[in-house]
Write a protein that holds these residues in place. Structure first.
Motif, PDB file in Angstrom:
ATOM      1  N   ARG A 345       0.823  -1.202   0.000  1.00  0.00           N
ATOM      2  CA  ARG A 345       0.000   0.000   0.000  1.00  0.00           C
ATOM      3  C   ARG A 345       0.862   1.258   0.000  1.00  0.00           C
ATOM      4  O   ARG A 345       0.535   2.248  -0.661  1.00  0.00           O
ATOM      5  CB  ARG A 345      -0.940  -0.007   1.215  1.00  0.00           C
ATOM      6  N   ARG A 431       0.423  -9.339  -5.469  1.00  0.00           N
ATOM      7  CA  ARG A 431      -0.344  -8.730  -4.385  1.00  0.00           C
ATOM      8  C   ARG A 431      -1.731  -9.346  -4.238  1.00  0.00           C
ATOM      9  O   ARG A 431      -2.167  -9.673  -3.138  1.00  0.00           O
ATOM     10  CB  ARG A 431      -0.480  -7.228  -4.657  1.00  0.00           C
TER      11      ARG A 431
ATOM     12  N   LEU B 324      -9.428 -15.641  10.582  1.00  0.00           N
ATOM     13  CA  LEU B 324      -9.538 -14.267  10.081  1.00  0.00           C
ATOM     14  C   LEU B 324     -10.589 -13.483  10.864  1.00  0.00           C
ATOM     15  O   LEU B 324     -10.403 -12.301  11.173  1.00  0.00           O
ATOM     16  CB  LEU B 324      -9.884 -14.283   8.586  1.00  0.00           C
ATOM     17  N   VAL B 337      -9.893  -0.171  10.723  1.00  0.00           N
ATOM     18  CA  VAL B 337      -9.472  -0.282   9.321  1.00  0.00           C
ATOM     19  C   VAL B 337      -8.896  -1.672   9.053  1.00  0.00           C
ATOM     20  O   VAL B 337      -9.236  -2.330   8.069  1.00  0.00           O
ATOM     21  CB  VAL B 337      -8.447   0.819   8.957  1.00  0.00           C
ATOM     22  N   SER B 338      -8.025  -2.127   9.951  1.00  0.00           N
ATOM     23  CA  SER B 338      -7.484  -3.480   9.832  1.00  0.00           C
ATOM     24  C   SER B 338      -8.569  -4.522  10.009  1.00  0.00           C
ATOM     25  O   SER B 338      -8.609  -5.522   9.290  1.00  0.00           O
ATOM     26  CB  SER B 338      -6.459  -3.757  10.931  1.00  0.00           C
ATOM     27  N   LEU B 341     -10.512  -5.218   6.991  1.00  0.00           N
ATOM     28  CA  LEU B 341      -9.762  -6.009   6.023  1.00  0.00           C
ATOM     29  C   LEU B 341      -9.915  -7.511   6.292  1.00  0.00           C
ATOM     30  O   LEU B 341     -10.135  -8.311   5.381  1.00  0.00           O
ATOM     31  CB  LEU B 341      -8.300  -5.599   6.132  1.00  0.00           C
ATOM     32  N   TYR B 342      -9.778  -7.886   7.570  1.00  0.00           N
ATOM     33  CA  TYR B 342      -9.895  -9.304   7.927  1.00  0.00           C
ATOM     34  C   TYR B 342     -11.324  -9.805   7.717  1.00  0.00           C
ATOM     35  O   TYR B 342     -11.538 -10.923   7.264  1.00  0.00           O
ATOM     36  CB  TYR B 342      -9.450  -9.533   9.374  1.00  0.00           C
ATOM     37  N   ARG B 345     -11.956 -10.332   4.048  1.00  0.00           N
ATOM     38  CA  ARG B 345     -11.314 -11.528   3.525  1.00  0.00           C
ATOM     39  C   ARG B 345     -12.024 -12.788   3.993  1.00  0.00           C
ATOM     40  O   ARG B 345     -12.157 -13.755   3.239  1.00  0.00           O
ATOM     41  CB  ARG B 345      -9.834 -11.548   3.947  1.00  0.00           C
ATOM     42  N   ARG B 431     -14.790  -2.026  -0.337  1.00  0.00           N
ATOM     43  CA  ARG B 431     -13.538  -2.668   0.059  1.00  0.00           C
ATOM     44  C   ARG B 431     -12.326  -2.042  -0.630  1.00  0.00           C
ATOM     45  O   ARG B 431     -11.323  -1.745   0.013  1.00  0.00           O
ATOM     46  CB  ARG B 431     -13.609  -4.157  -0.289  1.00  0.00           C
ATOM     47  N   SER B 434     -10.718   1.259   0.579  1.00  0.00           N
ATOM     48  CA  SER B 434     -10.084   1.347   1.896  1.00  0.00           C
ATOM     49  C   SER B 434      -8.662   1.877   1.774  1.00  0.00           C
ATOM     50  O   SER B 434      -7.955   1.612   0.807  1.00  0.00           O
ATOM     51  CB  SER B 434     -10.055  -0.032   2.555  1.00  0.00           C
ATOM     52  N   LEU B 436      -6.262   0.781   3.188  1.00  0.00           N
ATOM     53  CA  LEU B 436      -5.303  -0.328   3.139  1.00  0.00           C
ATOM     54  C   LEU B 436      -5.341  -1.072   1.811  1.00  0.00           C
ATOM     55  O   LEU B 436      -4.520  -1.941   1.571  1.00  0.00           O
ATOM     56  CB  LEU B 436      -5.553  -1.308   4.286  1.00  0.00           C
ATOM     57  N   ILE B 437      -6.315  -0.766   0.953  1.00  0.00           N
ATOM     58  CA  ILE B 437      -6.345  -1.443  -0.349  1.00  0.00           C
ATOM     59  C   ILE B 437      -5.884  -0.457  -1.423  1.00  0.00           C
ATOM     60  O   ILE B 437      -4.695  -0.375  -1.687  1.00  0.00           O
ATOM     61  CB  ILE B 437      -7.733  -2.054  -0.646  1.00  0.00           C
TER      62      ILE B 437
END
Lengths: 478, 478
Positions: A345, A431, B324, B337-338, B341-342, B345, B431, B434, B436-437
């Protein structure tokens, strides 16, 4: 009852005065501490003291009731007797030495109940500590008192160390000892009637040093949330405002690294409000005011960037990139899959920024036919695939962004040799296959290293261009 | 020198014997501890003792040199003098009470050097503790000894608590006291010549309880890596094998939650090898053997899944999904935020699995024209967009996967009402935006909650179908 107690106290005082008067009369060669004086004490005073403590033990600050008491026993069993009466437990354990074993009988007789003896070495602080710990752990739900009045200093030291530590796990545990207001040096006894059982405060708890130690350990482990909790608890426990300042610092970093930049920014403001107060001018954190100010401004730049939802502003991008790199660093050793995610990122963020300042976007790159041809050729070279297998580029992934920026003459991307990029392509393409994105692959350490190098090089070029000093590292607590 | 010391020791022994012989001769009414005996001791014995300790202090286990010594002082200054001589520091601090202030002069005279007095209350353990801490912190680079020989038990207790705690931060600090092999009860003095300065071991360090406490705190904070480090250090420090078993447990969870399933699996095997040894049959972790066995098998199922690179195998998918979800739970409060993500997924993983068992894949869905039409209509409904704005579906994102699975009659997806899915669509679509993406959005708590609910519902349906009991929760340490 009250009157009876008062009467007893009077009798004790009278007996004591009588003893002292006798001593005065005896010739000068007849010394205090004599057998006669001892006998008088044993026959006239001690029974009264026992009676007083059976009726109403003298306890400071307040009487508490215990289920179990554990005592050290040296060569002065009277003090232990008073302590046992004061603590009022139904189960008594006595740590005695070979030398003090002979006093156990008197102790049991004075108490009128049996005790459980445990023999220890008088100088072995560890053995005593262990014996105490063992008994305490055997009675997890009982209220326990440790009495360190009698015995050697090593025994008392071991008892104190054990007690103060075990209080963390067994908060109802107390450490106690019998003190007296006055000590008669010639008779070598406490002045009868001034004895009192003191339930000692735990200095670790009063000063919070053990909690502070834990808070610092959490801080160093970058567990800022846990550190903040501890500092808040310390603030409540000790009433000391300095801990609230530390809590504000920890909360700032906690939110920052959790990517809650608005929250972190308001914590930074709060921290600054503290540090500019006169009361906190000498706070250890005041020495880091300059660095904290930079970090506060960095946070504000990130907040502005996120509000703008555009990638062109360099300061916010730099601070956000270094944050992501830092999060990667922290995870590199032990959580390579997460680390890779942060590195990807941060790398992409720099590319998005470089595209944005050139009026482009990865989502909608608006490629000219000539650019389209250049990109496909570059991809064909790096991937080692024939040109006809390379589809027209719609959106820019990492590889396509790099190719376009090189084509646009971006020096940050121009610094890499073609061979380097062929080396990086596998890592750059994978990725989406990561377990944390869409696939089932776990990043290998070697790939993570490559990724980290690539991202860091880009970041450093950008930082040098911007001539900005950035440090996301948490400041030292001291 | 050696001979001189031996000669001194002989002289002390002779003087002591002389004193005892004198006492024997005195009439029975003349008691021990008399002024004469005290005078004899002061004039004949004490100077010899002083000389002996100036030349060669008696120290156990080994002589060490200190820069600073801090002493408690009660009403027996001789012991403090010997301690000071034994510790040999050039800076001396003496914590005295109003009562023991008068002994400072004698102490300085016997030592032949000046000392720095600090007055404290004899019963205030916290004040003493604080005074000691203050002095220690003022001399961060010096070798410091704390002597708790003299003073009340409260003073010694405070000194011990301070010393043993401060050793964690200042490892070179020592706690010491003067003991004697024999005590003469009639003379109320240690038998001259048997005094020795003992450098006390730190029971916290010997037994490692404070480190174990820290390890447990890290474990509870789910900092398994840090906990493992501490247990490994405890193993080295104490030589106790039980800590290695704990370390294996912590390493298993550390790797598991870092998504290093192969590493975690080999740690699980190692843990089991320990727990099946006779030596560890009573290890506290043996009580959790059943749960640990399930977790070990879960890890093996994940490893098999990752090796297969296919999504069809339910056991591996379930264990990976719950892992996850667990990682999401841990971050939900403080790192949304993290966490998002989990959750994304884990949700996607279930969808990939449901597609795989139906012979489909999100990457290459192989849609029939009828399916294509169904999907576009569903998207048009959920997004509230006219059908002509919905492009033909190439790959399946989250929304498309859900639509296809509903079309294929998957009961896990059939359980949601159309209205629910319209409510979820924004969250499911965002998603990629984000931080983080690919974007600059930070997940809001409300969205994370929705996402968590959706993912957990899917997971639970799947778990009920598979009739598998899964628990990724770390076991209790005790």
């Amino acid at each position: 009852m009250k009157n009876e107690t008062e009467a007893l106290k009077d009798q004790i005082k009278q007996a004591w005065d009588e003893l002292k008067a006798q001593q005065q009369k005896v010739s000068k060669t007849q010394e205090p501490g004599s057998a006669e004086a001892q006998q008088f004490y044993a026959e006239r005073i001690w029974p009264l003291l026992l009676e007083l403590w059976r009726q109403e033990p003298q306890i400071y600050p307040l009487r508490e009731t215990f289920d179990v008491s554990i005592h050290t026993l040296g060569t002065s069993p009277e003090a232990t007797t008073l302590a046992a009466l004061g603590l009022g437990a139904s189960e008594l354990y006595v740590l005695h030495t070979p030398e003090s074993k002979s006093y156990l009988a008197q102790l049991q007789q004075d108490l009128g109940r049996s005790i459980y003896p445990i023999e220890i070495d008088k100088s072995d602080v560890t053995q005593l500590y262990q014996a105490v710990g063992e008994q305490v752990r055997k009675h997890p739900d009982k209220k326990i008192a440790l009495d360190l009045t009698s015995g050697t200093k090593a025994m008392s030291a071991g008892m104190a160390a054990a007690g103060y530590f075990l209080q963390r796990v067994y908060p109802s545990l107390r450490v106690a000892y019998v003190d007296s207001d006055k000590y008669d040096a010639t008779l070598r006894k406490p002045v009868a009637g001034t004895e009192k059982l003191i339930l000692l405060p735990n200095p670790h708890e009063v000063l919070g040093d053990l909690d502070e130690h834990l808070a610092q350990e959490f801080y160093r482990a970058r567990e800022f949330g846990k550190a903040a909790d501890r500092y808040q608890a310390l603030r409540r426990k000790t009433g000391q405002g300095k801990f609230e300042v530390y809590a504000a610092l920890c909360e700032m970093y906690q939110r920052w690294y959790a990517l809650d930049f608005e929250g972190a920014s308001s914590n930074a403001q709060r921290l600054f409000n503290f540090l500019t107060q006169d009361a906190y001018r000498n706070h250890p954190l005041a020495r880091h005011a300059q660095r904290l100010k930079e970090q506060k401004e960095g946070l504000e730049a990130i907040v502005a960037l996120l509000k703008s939802q555009g990638f062109a502003e360099p300061k916010g991008v730099l601070w956000l990139t270094t944050t992501l790199l830092q999060l990667g660093e922290e995870r590199r050793e032990r959580q390579p899959v997460s680390a890779a995610l942060y590195y990807y990122r941060s790398l992409e963020l720099v590319l998005q920024h470089r595209l944005a300042v050139r009026g482009r976007s990865d989502d909608d790159p608006n490629l000219s036919p000539e650019e389209q041809a250049y990109l496909r050729q570059a991809l064909s070279d790096w991937l080692g695939k024939p040109l006809e297998q390379i589809r027209p580029v719609q959106k820019l992934g990492l590889l396509e962004s790099i190719a376009l920026l090189r084509h646009l003459g971006d020096p940050a991307l121009g610094q890499f040799a073609e061979a380097d990029l062929r080396g990086y392509q596998g890592m750059l393409q994978s990725r989406n296959k990561s377990l944390l994105i869409h696939g089932l692959e776990v990043s290998k350490k070697g790939d993570v290293e490559k990724l980290q190098q690539f991202a860091r090089k880009l970041y450093q070029t950008m930082r040098e261009e911007a001539k900005l000093a950035l440090s996301v590292e948490p400041v030292e607590l001291m």
